[in-house]
Design a protein around this motif. Structure first.
Motif, PDB file in Angstrom:
ATOM      1  N   ASN A  53       0.742  -1.105  -0.128  1.00  0.00           N
ATOM      2  CA  ASN A  53      -0.010  -0.205  -0.147  1.00  0.00           C
ATOM      3  C   ASN A  53       0.933   1.021   0.023  1.00  0.00           C
ATOM      4  O   ASN A  53       2.055   1.121   0.558  1.00  0.00           O
ATOM      5  CB  ASN A  53      -0.855   0.109   1.382  1.00  0.00           C
ATOM      6  N   SER A  54       0.369   2.155  -0.521  1.00  0.00           N
ATOM      7  CA  SER A  54       1.122   3.580  -0.717  1.00  0.00           C
ATOM      8  C   SER A  54       0.422   4.744  -0.446  1.00  0.00           C
ATOM      9  O   SER A  54      -0.981   4.663  -0.739  1.00  0.00           O
ATOM     10  CB  SER A  54       1.730   3.607  -2.078  1.00  0.00           C
ATOM     11  N   LYS A  55       0.816   5.723   0.230  1.00  0.00           N
ATOM     12  CA  LYS A  55       0.127   7.012   0.614  1.00  0.00           C
ATOM     13  C   LYS A  55       0.905   8.123   0.577  1.00  0.00           C
ATOM     14  O   LYS A  55       2.191   7.930   0.800  1.00  0.00           O
ATOM     15  CB  LYS A  55      -0.632   6.891   1.837  1.00  0.00           C
TER      16      LYS A  55
ATOM     17  N   SER B 256      -7.578  14.512   3.913  1.00  0.00           N
ATOM     18  CA  SER B 256      -7.554  13.258   4.839  1.00  0.00           C
ATOM     19  C   SER B 256      -8.405  13.596   6.174  1.00  0.00           C
ATOM     20  O   SER B 256      -9.382  12.953   6.299  1.00  0.00           O
ATOM     21  CB  SER B 256      -6.486  12.627   5.056  1.00  0.00           C
TER      22      SER B 256
END
Length: 690
Positions: A336-338, A384
């Motif tokens: 996963n990437s953010k 976010s």
């Protein structure tokens, strides 16, 4: 760290000229050109500015190497008792500003590992090809320490050298080549080639007529300290490498485990242990290893090629002995990437600097700047927050909180490591105010309580909250061995000896070479009156290479006889004392929110007259926050308690011992009078600078 050579002065000058100077300019430029990403795989966190594709490749390569190492040890799974974060920079400039220095210049390898008591870091220069191979030796030590019982130097270094030859891509693993083989031709940044005189490779060293005898090799003392091993171009490393080459090829790890049981635990002489474990004499064992070495034609061919004048410049991938399919591919992992806010990346970068002695001052300066700067979440963070109701709730708790939460908790850890406990508590309080959900804060708070009690030879304060925090930490990272160790100590002090033993054994299983756990288990046995079990462990620790731990073990052994005769304070089965709950920074946050709400309501309605009784306290002034001038908030630390006291107008505050109030005051002995409550812990009435 693998052997490190300083960069040639001319090359370093050219690199810096191309890269430009100034760490902050580098960071800002990197952030503009390529957003920072936080990438998570099963076992690793990667922080990178090289883009999503490259970041995922880094995570995959380390997952692959980890899986190969498990195969070498014939294990289905590996322990990882501390979190590991990988910083992967797309170019030289950021890398060389954080890399350790040797003889005043950055190391010339494209990767290094920084082991820590709390977490580990790997730093890579993605400008170079396959930089993860540069840390393979140290990575092997890291995995070995947590997945194999204590062994001898030849085993650890031989396996680490063998593993450091690894080359892996999406389809295939290659391993077994000479990891210290270098070409006789080098190429500089301008593509100019020149002849070099590399040190002898392991293959060349073994080609000599004289080897160490196997008993001498097996009894040679060698402390393999990560980042401090020195050169690997020695007969000890060469022969250890080839012995492990042989043992792995012949599938003799089970026999090797039997050998260590005989030598290290039963204290059988080496020659006899070799005979019993391997079914051959030491001389026969040595000859078998030599015959195996001479049968490896791939090693000889690689050496011949490297010594040719037309050899490939900067040889980094000599011929490998073994090839097999990659255990994992890009489609086998959930990665996963953010986006990572720039302030967080800067704090993590500075955290790495702080852990490198020659870079520490630069890191502290950056962290202090981040910790005092006004909070300003970037677009990604704002987006976010709009979607995350919990994040909005956190913001409402303290909308005026200043600084970066990561910077505060990194500073807290640095203070803990240097025994500056009041300052650490203040930083943790600030970090908790900014981000209640950061489990590192709860862990560091537990470490702080333990260190304070250990230093003062007293009881752990806030024991119930400490155990609650540690449970939360272990839910977040179930393999955190030190968290289990702290839980065991807390349970022992609270009287839960059976639960303490269970937690300590969990720590030992996750990190079998950490002798602190053995010492704590011995203390638990003593508390439970299991004298012989405690004595066995303490006798073992008397011979520890850790001088402080060995001295503590001897002291405990001297006390066991009298304790056995006269008893100890708490026997097994005694009802644990009732623990009075104590406030942690997280408890305080909710109270502060209630105070602000009550204060706001009182202001709107006109409010009653101030009838609060003044209080008096002595302590140390940690810092002054004048960001809301003329108001000032003074942070006072006193006997493990941190108070934030507010002066509505510092220019009119009654001062004693100073003519003028200073917003730059730090680390001052003070006496204050204040009225508790209000929009902070209290309102200042007077301040005396002592």
């Amino acid at each position: 760290m693998a052997h490190c050579r300083p960069i040639p002065h001319q090359a370093l000058t050219l690199l810096l000229a191309l890269a430009g100077l100034g760490a902050q300019n580098h960071l800002a430029s990197a952030a503009e050109q390529s957003p920072w990403l936080e990438i998570h795989s099963t076992h690793f966190t990667v922080i990178t500015d090289a883009g999503d594709k490259k970041g995922r490749e880094v995570a995959l390569r380390f997952e692959q190497m980890r899986s190969v190492f498990a195969t070498l040890l014939t294990k289905d799974r590996l322990n990882q008792p501390r979190p590991l974060t990988i910083l992967a920079f797309k170019n030289d400039k950021l890398y060389y500003q954080v890399a350790p220095l040797r003889q005043g210049q950055p190391i010339d390898v494209p990767g290094f590992l920084i082991p820590g008591k709390d977490q580990d870091f790997i730093v890579l220069n993605l400008f170079e090809e396959e930089p993860w191979r540069a840390v393979a030796h140290d990575f092997a030590h890291l995995l070995l320490n947590s997945n194999y019982p204590p062994a001898q130097g030849w085993f650890d270094e031989g396996l680490a050298e063998y593993f450091s030859s690894i080359h892996v891509d999406n389809k295939q693993v290659e391993i077994g080549g000479d990891p210290e083989l270098r070409a006789s031709v080098a190429q500089d940044l301008l593509q100019n080639q020149r002849e070099t005189h590399p040190p002898k490779s392991l293959t060349e060293l073994l080609g000599a007529q004289v080897w160490l005898s196997i008993p001498d090799l097996f009894t040679m003392k060698h402390e393999g300290v990560i980042n401090a091993e020195g050169t690997h171009h020695t007969l000890f490393y060469a022969e250890s490498w080839m012995v492990m080459h042989y043992l792995l090829n012949q599938q003799k790890l089970a026999e090797t485990g039997a050998y260590f049981e005989l030598v290290l635990n039963q204290h059988v002489p080496v020659d006899e242990a070799i005979q019993k474990a391997y079914g051959m004499t030491a001389a026969q064992f040595e000859q078998a290893v030599k015959d195996y070495f001479h049968s490896q034609t791939a090693l000889a061919m690689a050496l011949d090629n490297a010594r040719q004048k037309n050899a490939q410049p900067n040889l980094t991938n000599p011929a490998q002995v073994y090839h097999f399919p990659a255990p994992l591919g890009p489609d086998d992992l959930a990665i996963n990437s953010k986006p990572l806010p720039e302030a967080n990346e800067r704090a993590i970068y500075a955290e790495v600097q702080v852990r490198i002695p020659e870079r520490r001052e630069y890191g502290l300066k950056e962290l202090e700047g981040l910790a005092t700067a006004p909070s300003s979440p970037g677009p990604a963070a704002k987006k976010s927050a709009e979607k995350d109701s919990d994040e909005s709730a956190d913001e409402k708790l303290n909308p005026g909180a200043a600084g970066n939460a990561i910077a505060h908790r990194v500073l807290a850890w640095d203070h803990i490591e240097h025994g500056e406990f009041d300052e650490a508590l203040a930083e943790l309080s600030d970090a908790a105010t900014l981000n209640q959900r950061d489990l590192w804060i709860r862990y560091y708070l537990s470490v702080l309580k333990y260190r304070m009690a250990e230093t003062k030879h007293g009881e752990i304060q806030g024991l119930a909250n400490m155990m609650q925090d540690l449970r939360a930490v272990l839910e977040w990272y179930p393999e955190f061995a030190d968290a289990y160790d702290l839980m065991a100590v807390a349970r022992m002090e609270g009287g839960g000896l059976s639960a303490a033993m269970q937690a300590e054994r969990a720590a030992m299983q996750l990190n079998p070479r950490d002798e602190r756990y053995i010492y704590h288990l011995a203390q638990i046995y003593i508390a439970d009156k299991k004298w012989e079990a405690a004595k066995t462990l303490l006798e073992r620790l008397k011979a520890s290479g850790n001088a402080q731990l060995a001295a503590q073990a001897r002291e405990q052994l001297d006390q066991v006889a009298s304790q056995r005769k006269y008893g100890i304070a708490m026997a097994s089965g005694t009802t644990p004392p009732k623990l009075k709950p104590q406030k942690s920074p997280f408890d305080v946050l909710e109270e502060e929110a209630a105070k602000r709400a009550a204060a706001a309501q009182g202001t709107e309605s006109g409010g009653p007259a101030d009838k609060r009784a003044p209080k008096f306290i002595k302590g140390r002034l940690v810092r002054v926050d004048c960001s809301q001038a003329p108001a000032a908030v003074v942070t006072i630390a006193s006997e493990g308690t941190v108070l934030k006291l507010r002066a509505p107008d510092y220019k009119s505050l009654l001062l004693i011992g100073a003519s003028d109030f200073s917003c730059d005051w730090r680390d001052r002995a003070v006496t204050v009078n204040y009225k508790p409550g209000g929009v902070s812990d209290g309102d200042l009435v007077s301040l005396e600078v002592r």
